[in-house]
Design a protein around this motif. Structure first.
Motif, PDB file in Angstrom:
ATOM      1  N   LEU A 172      32.932  30.722  -9.488  1.00 40.43           N
ATOM      2  CA  LEU A 172      33.641  31.889  -8.962  1.00 40.43           C
ATOM      3  C   LEU A 172      33.878  31.773  -7.466  1.00 40.43           C
ATOM      4  N   VAL A 173      32.887  31.293  -6.732  1.00 39.39           N
ATOM      5  CA  VAL A 173      33.035  31.120  -5.288  1.00 39.39           C
ATOM      6  C   VAL A 173      34.117  30.083  -4.995  1.00 39.39           C
ATOM      7  N   ARG A 174      34.117  28.998  -5.741  1.00 41.81           N
ATOM      8  CA  ARG A 174      35.137  27.966  -5.532  1.00 41.81           C
ATOM      9  C   ARG A 174      36.535  28.496  -5.850  1.00 41.81           C
ATOM     10  N   ALA A 175      36.666  29.322  -6.886  1.00 44.09           N
ATOM     11  CA  ALA A 175      37.969  29.892  -7.233  1.00 44.09           C
ATOM     12  C   ALA A 175      38.467  30.820  -6.127  1.00 44.09           C
TER      13      ALA A 175
ATOM     14  N   SER B 252      22.736  28.377 -15.676  1.00 39.71           N
ATOM     15  CA  SER B 252      24.065  28.834 -16.110  1.00 39.71           C
ATOM     16  C   SER B 252      24.617  29.891 -15.155  1.00 39.71           C
ATOM     17  N   THR B 253      23.778  30.801 -14.731  1.00 42.42           N
ATOM     18  CA  THR B 253      24.206  31.842 -13.802  1.00 42.42           C
ATOM     19  C   THR B 253      24.598  31.239 -12.459  1.00 42.42           C
ATOM     20  N   ALA B 254      23.827  30.284 -11.986  1.00 41.11           N
ATOM     21  CA  ALA B 254      24.139  29.632 -10.711  1.00 41.11           C
ATOM     22  C   ALA B 254      25.450  28.859 -10.805  1.00 41.11           C
ATOM     23  N   MET B 255      25.680  28.186 -11.915  1.00 44.83           N
ATOM     24  CA  MET B 255      26.921  27.439 -12.086  1.00 44.83           C
ATOM     25  C   MET B 255      28.117  28.384 -12.165  1.00 44.83           C
ATOM     26  N   LEU B 256      27.973  29.500 -12.847  1.00 45.10           N
ATOM     27  CA  LEU B 256      29.051  30.484 -12.927  1.00 45.10           C
ATOM     28  C   LEU B 256      29.358  31.050 -11.547  1.00 45.10           C
ATOM     29  N   ALA B 257      28.329  31.348 -10.778  1.00 53.56           N
ATOM     30  CA  ALA B 257      28.533  31.861  -9.416  1.00 53.56           C
ATOM     31  C   ALA B 257      29.243  30.820  -8.557  1.00 53.56           C
TER      32      ALA B 257
END
Length: 63
Positions: free
Chosen positions: A29-32, A21-26
């Motif tokens: 955020l990077v893509r945004a 979950s943390t990796a997906m959130l990161a």
């Protein structure tokens, strides 16, 4: 004895899910941030358009 084995297995599973979950959130955020930088790099003549007939929302040189 069997309970301790399952508890350790459960803790590992929870840790992996939290890590995923943390990796997906990161990644989101990077893509945004990258998308924002890409959109800001587009020249203004392509992003500013006034579709009104009287061009009411277009800024002139004097403004």
């Amino acid at each position: 004895m069997k309970w301790n084995k399952n508890a350790a297995s459960q803790k590992g599973r929870v840790f992996r899910c939290g890590l995923l979950s943390t990796a997906m959130l990161a990644a989101v955020l990077v893509r945004a941030v990258l998308l924002n930088l890409l959109v800001r790099a587009i020249p203004a003549k392509y992003t500013e358009c006034d579709l009104s007939e009287a061009k009411m929302y277009t800024l002139s040189d004097s403004t």
